[in-house]
Design a protein around this motif. Structure first.
Motif, PDB file in Angstrom:
ATOM      1  N   UNK A   1      21.321  18.939  33.806  1.00 11.93           N
ATOM      2  CA  UNK A   1      22.456  18.166  34.304  1.00 11.93           C
ATOM      3  C   UNK A   1      21.999  16.736  34.565  1.00 11.93           C
ATOM      4  N   UNK A   2      22.632  15.767  33.934  1.00 10.65           N
ATOM      5  CA  UNK A   2      22.229  14.375  34.141  1.00 10.65           C
ATOM      6  C   UNK A   2      22.603  13.876  35.537  1.00 10.65           C
ATOM      7  N   UNK A   3      22.071  12.720  35.870  1.00  5.78           N
ATOM      8  CA  UNK A   3      22.384  12.104  37.161  1.00  5.78           C
ATOM      9  C   UNK A   3      23.866  11.741  37.165  1.00  5.78           C
ATOM     10  N   UNK A   4      24.538  12.107  38.205  1.00 11.45           N
ATOM     11  CA  UNK A   4      25.986  11.886  38.295  1.00 11.45           C
ATOM     12  C   UNK A   4      26.323  10.405  38.422  1.00 11.45           C
ATOM     13  N   UNK A   5      27.400   9.961  37.783  1.00  7.61           N
ATOM     14  CA  UNK A   5      27.803   8.546  37.864  1.00  7.61           C
ATOM     15  C   UNK A   5      28.024   8.064  39.300  1.00  7.61           C
ATOM     16  N   UNK A   6      28.508   8.965  40.168  1.00  7.54           N
ATOM     17  CA  UNK A   6      28.738   8.578  41.566  1.00  7.54           C
ATOM     18  C   UNK A   6      27.423   8.223  42.258  1.00  7.54           C
ATOM     19  N   UNK A   7      26.363   8.950  41.906  1.00  7.51           N
ATOM     20  CA  UNK A   7      25.054   8.662  42.481  1.00  7.51           C
ATOM     21  C   UNK A   7      24.507   7.350  41.934  1.00  7.51           C
ATOM     22  N   UNK A   8      24.675   7.114  40.646  1.00 11.03           N
ATOM     23  CA  UNK A   8      24.190   5.878  40.037  1.00 11.03           C
ATOM     24  C   UNK A   8      24.844   4.651  40.668  1.00 11.03           C
ATOM     25  N   UNK A  39      10.978   7.964  37.646  1.00  7.49           N
ATOM     26  CA  UNK A  39      11.182   9.208  36.899  1.00  7.49           C
ATOM     27  C   UNK A  39      12.306  10.063  37.486  1.00  7.49           C
ATOM     28  N   UNK A  40      12.851  10.901  36.637  1.00  8.72           N
ATOM     29  CA  UNK A  40      13.819  11.915  37.055  1.00  8.72           C
ATOM     30  C   UNK A  40      13.148  13.256  36.801  1.00  8.72           C
ATOM     31  N   UNK A  41      12.947  14.019  37.860  1.00  7.88           N
ATOM     32  CA  UNK A  41      12.289  15.329  37.754  1.00  7.88           C
ATOM     33  C   UNK A  41      13.236  16.409  38.249  1.00  7.88           C
ATOM     34  N   UNK A  42      13.440  17.413  37.437  1.00  8.41           N
ATOM     35  CA  UNK A  42      14.350  18.518  37.774  1.00  8.41           C
ATOM     36  C   UNK A  42      15.722  17.990  38.190  1.00  8.41           C
ATOM     37  N   UNK A  43      16.203  16.989  37.435  1.00  8.94           N
ATOM     38  CA  UNK A  43      17.512  16.366  37.659  1.00  8.94           C
ATOM     39  C   UNK A  43      17.606  15.600  38.973  1.00  8.94           C
ATOM     40  N   UNK A  44      16.474  15.257  39.580  1.00 11.49           N
ATOM     41  CA  UNK A  44      16.459  14.511  40.842  1.00 11.49           C
ATOM     42  C   UNK A  44      15.702  13.203  40.633  1.00 11.49           C
ATOM     43  N   UNK A  45      16.358  12.049  40.870  1.00  8.32           N
ATOM     44  CA  UNK A  45      15.655  10.769  40.757  1.00  8.32           C
ATOM     45  C   UNK A  45      14.580  10.640  41.843  1.00  8.32           C
TER      46      UNK A  45
END
Length: 55
Positions: A1-8, A39-45
């Motif tokens: 699952x990519x980083x959510x736009x709301x988080x970005x 880095x993004x690891x396990x879908x967590x920035x």
């Protein structure tokens, strides 16, 4: 699952406090201002300066 736009929308570089963006591959968060990539690891920035790499 990519980083959510709301988080970005709320993420900022911890070093320079400027907005960041997602890399094209989706595996890094990029800061154009200080030229770091986080880095993004396990879908967590991982937004730690010590973990960042120069881009």
């Amino acid at each position: 699952m990519p980083v959510r736009p709301e988080l970005m929308e709320i993420l900022a570089c911890p070093k320079c406090k400027q907005p960041v963006k997602l890399s094209d591959e989706g595996d890094y968060i990029l800061c154009d201002a200080c030229r770091l990539r986080y880095p993004i690891r396990d879908d967590i920035p991982v937004m730690l300066i010590d973990e960042a790499e120069s881009s």
